[in-house]
Design a protein around this motif. Sequence first.
Motif, PDB file in Angstrom:
ATOM      1  N   GLN A  13       0.908  -1.202   0.154  1.00 50.54           N
ATOM      2  CA  GLN A  13      -0.151   0.058   0.079  1.00 50.54           C
ATOM      3  C   GLN A  13       0.758   1.293   0.213  1.00 50.54           C
ATOM      4  OE1 GLN A  13      -2.737  -0.212   3.189  1.00 50.54           O
ATOM      5  NE2 GLN A  13      -4.252  -1.263   2.118  1.00 50.54           N
ATOM      6  N   ALA A  14       0.509   2.368  -0.569  1.00 48.54           N
ATOM      7  CA  ALA A  14       0.897   3.672  -0.569  1.00 48.54           C
ATOM      8  C   ALA A  14       1.432   3.851   0.859  1.00 48.54           C
ATOM      9  CB  ALA A  14       0.170   4.555  -1.212  1.00 48.54           C
ATOM     10  N   GLY A  15       2.678   4.440   1.087  1.00 49.85           N
ATOM     11  CA  GLY A  15       3.418   4.917   2.453  1.00 49.85           C
ATOM     12  C   GLY A  15       3.856   3.658   2.948  1.00 49.85           C
ATOM     13  N   GLY A  16       3.746   2.597   2.547  1.00 49.66           N
ATOM     14  CA  GLY A  16       4.704   1.194   2.900  1.00 49.66           C
ATOM     15  C   GLY A  16       6.166   1.219   2.486  1.00 49.66           C
ATOM     16  N   PHE A  68      14.442   6.635  -0.866  1.00 46.69           N
ATOM     17  CA  PHE A  68      15.265   5.444  -1.291  1.00 46.69           C
ATOM     18  C   PHE A  68      16.740   5.353  -0.748  1.00 46.69           C
ATOM     19  CE2 PHE A  68      13.115   4.074  -5.301  1.00 46.69           C
ATOM     20  CZ  PHE A  68      11.711   4.300  -5.041  1.00 46.69           C
ATOM     21  N   THR A  69      17.162   4.420  -0.305  1.00 44.75           N
ATOM     22  CA  THR A  69      18.444   4.164   0.086  1.00 44.75           C
ATOM     23  C   THR A  69      19.164   2.827  -0.423  1.00 44.75           C
ATOM     24  OG1 THR A  69      18.003   5.013   2.241  1.00 44.75           O
ATOM     25  CG2 THR A  69      20.142   3.890   2.135  1.00 44.75           C
ATOM     26  N   ILE A  70      20.305   2.903  -1.182  1.00 42.54           N
ATOM     27  CA  ILE A  70      21.223   2.027  -1.862  1.00 42.54           C
ATOM     28  C   ILE A  70      22.162   1.624  -0.785  1.00 42.54           C
ATOM     29  CG2 ILE A  70      22.552   3.518  -3.084  1.00 42.54           C
ATOM     30  CD1 ILE A  70      22.517   1.287  -5.445  1.00 42.54           C
ATOM     31  N   SER A  71      22.347   0.157  -0.484  1.00 40.50           N
ATOM     32  CA  SER A  71      23.577  -0.200   0.058  1.00 40.50           C
ATOM     33  C   SER A  71      23.986  -1.485  -0.261  1.00 40.50           C
ATOM     34  CB  SER A  71      23.086  -0.168   1.474  1.00 40.50           C
ATOM     35  OG  SER A  71      22.220  -1.142   1.845  1.00 40.50           O
ATOM     36  N   ASN A  84      11.152   3.516   1.243  1.00 44.16           N
ATOM     37  CA  ASN A  84      10.243   4.035   2.153  1.00 44.16           C
ATOM     38  C   ASN A  84       9.173   5.182   1.560  1.00 44.16           C
ATOM     39  OD1 ASN A  84      11.784   2.795   4.163  1.00 44.16           O
ATOM     40  ND2 ASN A  84      13.070   4.478   4.195  1.00 44.16           N
ATOM     41  N   THR A  85       7.987   5.146   2.050  1.00 46.77           N
ATOM     42  CA  THR A  85       7.042   6.171   1.803  1.00 46.77           C
ATOM     43  C   THR A  85       6.478   5.786   0.235  1.00 46.77           C
ATOM     44  OG1 THR A  85       8.120   7.556   3.284  1.00 46.77           O
ATOM     45  CG2 THR A  85       6.098   8.386   1.794  1.00 46.77           C
ATOM     46  N   LEU A  86       6.392   4.601   0.117  1.00 46.90           N
ATOM     47  CA  LEU A  86       6.071   4.102  -1.263  1.00 46.90           C
ATOM     48  C   LEU A  86       5.017   4.965  -1.919  1.00 46.90           C
ATOM     49  CD1 LEU A  86       6.842   0.343  -1.062  1.00 46.90           C
ATOM     50  CD2 LEU A  86       7.439   1.842  -3.055  1.00 46.90           C
ATOM     51  N   LYS A  87       4.991   5.609  -3.159  1.00 49.46           N
ATOM     52  CA  LYS A  87       3.991   6.068  -3.818  1.00 49.46           C
ATOM     53  C   LYS A  87       3.431   4.885  -5.160  1.00 49.46           C
ATOM     54  CE  LYS A  87       6.169  10.445  -2.788  1.00 49.46           C
ATOM     55  NZ  LYS A  87       6.696  11.588  -3.168  1.00 49.46           N
ATOM     56  N   SER A 121      -0.266   0.486  -4.112  1.00 49.38           N
ATOM     57  CA  SER A 121      -1.769   0.465  -4.542  1.00 49.38           C
ATOM     58  C   SER A 121      -2.233   1.783  -3.553  1.00 49.38           C
ATOM     59  CB  SER A 121      -2.571  -0.890  -3.718  1.00 49.38           C
ATOM     60  OG  SER A 121      -2.330  -0.863  -2.474  1.00 49.38           O
ATOM     61  N   SER A 122      -2.948   2.627  -3.982  1.00 51.63           N
ATOM     62  CA  SER A 122      -3.171   3.719  -3.525  1.00 51.63           C
ATOM     63  C   SER A 122      -4.418   3.444  -2.426  1.00 51.63           C
ATOM     64  CB  SER A 122      -3.745   4.821  -4.456  1.00 51.63           C
ATOM     65  OG  SER A 122      -4.666   4.402  -5.222  1.00 51.63           O
TER      66      SER A 122
END
Length: 122
Positions: A13-16, A68-71, A84-87, A121-122
């Motif tokens: 879900q959005a925000g995940g 986003f964080t790459i490592s 984070n905070t998926l859109k 998903s929104s």
Amino acid sequence: QVPLVESGGGLVQAGGSLRLSCTATTRTFANYAMGWFRQAPGKEREFVAAISWNSGSIYYADSVKGRFTISRDNAKNTVYLQINTLKPEDTAVYYCAAGPFASNLEGEYDYWGQGTQVTVSS
């Protein structure tokens, strides 16, 4: 050859949040810079993030900075992408790639994974 296998995608879900992984089945993983790209439906593949072999240089697309964080963990032959905070606009197939230099250019990468689907998903 540098076989790359992505994992960690899914429906969220959005925000995940999600953490994508890309594992290389090669002893030479630490010799390569790694990049993440994504391709949304009907769009061209675009750069997301890149990291040098020793994590000394890291780059992000402007659209993902701060979320986003790459490592990477060279002992595990794995590069990660924490999202984070998926859109909904993050929905895409995410690809990892290996090459000699950390770059935002697809042509700088020699090896590519098959991709992992991220659907928001929104």
